[in-house]
Design an enzyme around this catalytic site. Structure first.
Site, short mmCIF file in Angstrom:
data_model
loop_
_atom_site.label_atom_id
_atom_site.label_comp_id
_atom_site.label_asym_id
_atom_site.label_seq_id
_atom_site.Cartn_x
_atom_site.Cartn_y
_atom_site.Cartn_z
N ASP A 17 40.03 -30.98 -83.38
CA ASP A 17 39.48 -32.34 -83.19
C ASP A 17 39.82 -32.49 -82.50
O ASP A 17 40.24 -32.70 -80.88
CB ASP A 17 40.87 -32.39 -84.95
CG ASP A 17 41.35 -34.16 -84.77
OD1 ASP A 17 39.92 -34.35 -85.06
OD2 ASP A 17 42.36 -34.66 -84.72
N LEU A 18 39.31 -34.36 -81.59
CA LEU A 18 39.56 -35.28 -81.14
C LEU A 18 40.26 -36.63 -80.84
O LEU A 18 41.49 -35.60 -79.97
CB LEU A 18 37.99 -35.66 -81.43
CG LEU A 18 37.86 -36.82 -80.06
CD1 LEU A 18 37.68 -36.32 -78.29
CD2 LEU A 18 36.11 -37.82 -79.82
N ASP A 19 40.67 -36.85 -81.65
CA ASP A 19 41.51 -38.16 -81.47
C ASP A 19 42.74 -37.59 -81.94
O ASP A 19 43.20 -37.28 -82.71
CB ASP A 19 40.78 -39.06 -82.67
CG ASP A 19 39.84 -40.31 -81.97
OD1 ASP A 19 39.96 -39.82 -81.18
OD2 ASP A 19 39.71 -40.59 -82.78
N THR A 25 42.98 -41.51 -78.16
CA THR A 25 42.81 -42.61 -78.41
C THR A 25 43.30 -43.44 -80.21
O THR A 25 42.83 -44.54 -80.44
CB THR A 25 40.88 -42.36 -78.93
OG1 THR A 25 40.88 -41.17 -79.90
CG2 THR A 25 40.36 -42.36 -77.48
N LYS A 53 45.10 -41.64 -89.06
CA LYS A 53 44.70 -40.44 -88.65
C LYS A 53 43.88 -39.95 -89.05
O LYS A 53 44.35 -39.49 -90.15
CB LYS A 53 45.54 -40.02 -87.97
CG LYS A 53 46.52 -40.44 -86.65
CD LYS A 53 47.61 -40.11 -86.13
CE LYS A 53 48.41 -40.29 -85.03
NZ LYS A 53 49.92 -40.10 -84.27
N GLY A 54 42.53 -39.21 -88.57
CA GLY A 54 41.99 -38.30 -89.85
C GLY A 54 41.19 -38.64 -90.42
O GLY A 54 39.70 -38.40 -91.27
N ARG A 57 36.33 -44.10 -90.87
CA ARG A 57 36.47 -45.47 -90.42
C ARG A 57 36.12 -46.26 -91.56
O ARG A 57 36.70 -47.67 -91.71
CB ARG A 57 34.63 -46.31 -89.12
CG ARG A 57 35.15 -47.55 -88.92
CD ARG A 57 33.82 -47.83 -88.00
NE ARG A 57 33.39 -46.92 -87.06
CZ ARG A 57 32.51 -46.57 -86.50
NH1 ARG A 57 31.68 -47.05 -86.87
NH2 ARG A 57 32.09 -45.74 -85.91
N SER A 122 35.37 -33.54 -86.30
CA SER A 122 36.34 -34.63 -85.19
C SER A 122 35.52 -35.47 -86.47
O SER A 122 34.33 -35.25 -87.13
CB SER A 122 36.18 -34.84 -83.98
OG SER A 122 36.58 -36.82 -84.04
N ALA A 123 36.24 -36.32 -86.88
CA ALA A 123 36.30 -37.63 -87.90
C ALA A 123 34.88 -39.12 -87.34
O ALA A 123 34.26 -39.74 -88.44
CB ALA A 123 37.31 -38.35 -88.92
N SER A 124 35.52 -39.09 -85.82
CA SER A 124 34.82 -40.26 -85.36
C SER A 124 33.03 -39.96 -85.16
O SER A 124 32.77 -39.12 -84.88
CB SER A 124 35.33 -39.62 -84.25
OG SER A 124 35.28 -41.00 -83.45
N ASN A 126 32.06 -41.81 -82.28
CA ASN A 126 32.05 -41.73 -81.29
C ASN A 126 32.61 -40.81 -80.31
O ASN A 126 32.75 -41.13 -79.83
CB ASN A 126 33.11 -43.08 -80.94
CG ASN A 126 32.50 -44.51 -81.67
OD1 ASN A 126 31.67 -45.07 -81.70
ND2 ASN A 126 33.52 -45.26 -82.16
N LYS A 153 37.77 -34.98 -94.24
CA LYS A 153 39.22 -34.19 -94.51
C LYS A 153 39.77 -35.12 -95.65
O LYS A 153 39.93 -36.15 -95.33
CB LYS A 153 39.67 -33.92 -93.01
CG LYS A 153 38.75 -33.84 -91.84
CD LYS A 153 39.38 -34.04 -90.42
CE LYS A 153 38.97 -33.11 -89.49
NZ LYS A 153 39.67 -33.98 -87.97
N GLU A 177 44.64 -30.00 -85.04
CA GLU A 177 44.44 -30.81 -85.62
C GLU A 177 45.78 -31.09 -85.46
O GLU A 177 46.71 -31.35 -85.03
CB GLU A 177 44.39 -30.35 -87.09
CG GLU A 177 43.40 -31.32 -87.35
CD GLU A 177 43.07 -32.34 -87.72
OE1 GLU A 177 43.83 -32.79 -87.19
OE2 GLU A 177 41.61 -32.14 -88.14
N ASP A 178 45.63 -32.98 -85.49
CA ASP A 178 46.83 -34.15 -85.53
C ASP A 178 47.29 -34.36 -86.55
O ASP A 178 48.20 -35.55 -87.09
CB ASP A 178 46.85 -34.60 -83.80
CG ASP A 178 45.98 -36.05 -84.47
OD1 ASP A 178 45.05 -35.65 -85.28
OD2 ASP A 178 46.52 -36.92 -83.99
P1 B16 Z 1 35.36 -43.58 -85.46
P2 B16 Z 1 39.17 -37.67 -85.28
C1 B16 Z 1 39.41 -40.19 -85.84
O1 B16 Z 1 39.07 -38.93 -85.29
C2 B16 Z 1 40.47 -40.68 -85.81
O2 B16 Z 1 41.77 -39.99 -86.55
C3 B16 Z 1 40.35 -41.77 -87.06
O3 B16 Z 1 41.55 -42.74 -86.56
C4 B16 Z 1 39.35 -42.55 -86.96
O4 B16 Z 1 38.98 -43.40 -87.84
C5 B16 Z 1 38.26 -41.68 -87.25
O5 B16 Z 1 37.93 -41.08 -86.48
C6 B16 Z 1 36.93 -42.22 -87.22
O6 B16 Z 1 36.85 -42.58 -86.19
O7 B16 Z 1 35.86 -45.67 -85.83
O8 B16 Z 1 34.68 -43.51 -84.02
O9 B16 Z 1 33.86 -43.28 -86.64
O10 B16 Z 1 41.03 -37.55 -85.33
O11 B16 Z 1 38.99 -36.46 -86.78
O12 B16 Z 1 38.35 -37.50 -84.01
MG MG Z 2 42.47 -36.76 -84.77
#
Ligand code: B16
Ligand code: MG
Length: 229
Positions: A17-19, A25, A53-54, A57, A122-124, A126, A153, A177-178
């Site tokens: 996972d990333l964040d 972040t 978390k996870g 957006r 990751s869900a992000s 970015n 997730k 994962e966190d």
């Molecule tokens: P973005 P992960 C998740 O990343 C974050 O934990 C979560 O807080 C955030 O809303 C989501 O990414 C979307 O991020 O706005 O940058 O697309 O923990 O799955 O790496």
């Molecule tokens: Mg995370």
């Protein structure tokens, strides 16, 4: 001559996972959501930020508006999604290697040295620019992020795509994962789940560590043997 067919162990796949796992972040996501909440006239606490978390957006904004008791038009909703992301991007603009969480490079370096495949899950949306900023992109054989998945997730979609890209079977994959939802996603498809963070929150994980400084190379070695018998 007795020629036995060659057998080889299945390859393990490592999914990060990333964040909250590679970089912290979460604090920047929090600041950007808090700014929006304040503009809309209500408070948003760090404790409430745990729910984010996870989470995608879009889902985060839905939760935020619930907290503030706000009903938004589609136009407002879309505008606030953009505004939050622009603020988040401004916060992470100057991110660098100093924001990598402790001992993450040690583990990535070890796995790379053994020639084992590594993916991001990751869900992000970015994820790639962040990995570029902290100079870790080169460790990853595959990136799967919020741009590639339809289901969030605890649906395992993100990790299943990552496993496929690594040519690894789900049962031979190991996920770091966190977020509770991320641990559940890994468990749902028989991947070994490693919770990074508070054990009380991540008690469903197969293994728990506060951070990567607690993960020894011996532990990884044993885990690889267990996961690919
Ligand atoms: P973005 P992960 C998740 O990343 C974050 O934990 C979560 O807080 C955030 O809303 C989501 O990414 C979307 O991020 O706005 O940058 O697309 O923990 O799955 O790496
Ligand atoms: Mg995370």
């Amino acid at each position: 001559m007795n020629l036995k067919p060659k057998t080889s162990n299945p390859r393990p796949g490592f999914i990060f996972d990333l964040d909250g796992v590679i970089v912290d972040t979460a604090k920047y996501h929090y600041l950007a959501w808090k700014k929006l909440a304040n503009e809309l006239g209500f408070e948003f606490t760090e404790e409430q930020n745990e729910l984010f978390k996870g989470v995608s957006r879009k889902r985060c904004l839905e939760i935020l508006l619930d907290i503030g008791g706000i009903t938004a038009s589609q136009e407002d909703f879309d505008r606030w999604m953009v505004e939050k992301n622009e603020d988040y991007l401004a916060y992470i603009e100057n991110m660098n290697e100093s924001e990598i969480l402790p001992d993450v490079p040690k583990v990535l370096e070890y796995l790379k040295g053994k020639g084992l495949p590594i993916a991001l899950g990751s869900a992000s949306k970015n994820a790639q620019p962040i990995l570029e900023k902290v100079k870790l992109l080169g460790y990853f054989d595959a990136l799967v992020d919020g741009n590639n998945v339809a289901k969030a997730k605890p649906d395992p979609e993100v990790f299943l795509i990552a496993a496929k890209k690594l040519s690894a079977k789900p049962e031979n994959c190991i996920v770091f994962e966190d977020a509770v939802a991320g641990i559940q996603a890994a468990n749902n498809v028989g991947m070994a789940s490693i919770g990074i963070g508070n054990v009380k929150i991540l008690s469903e994980a197969d293994y728990n560590f506060n951070d990567f400084t607690e993960i020894s190379l011996d532990f990884l070695e044993n885990l690889i043997e267990k996961t690919t018998p």
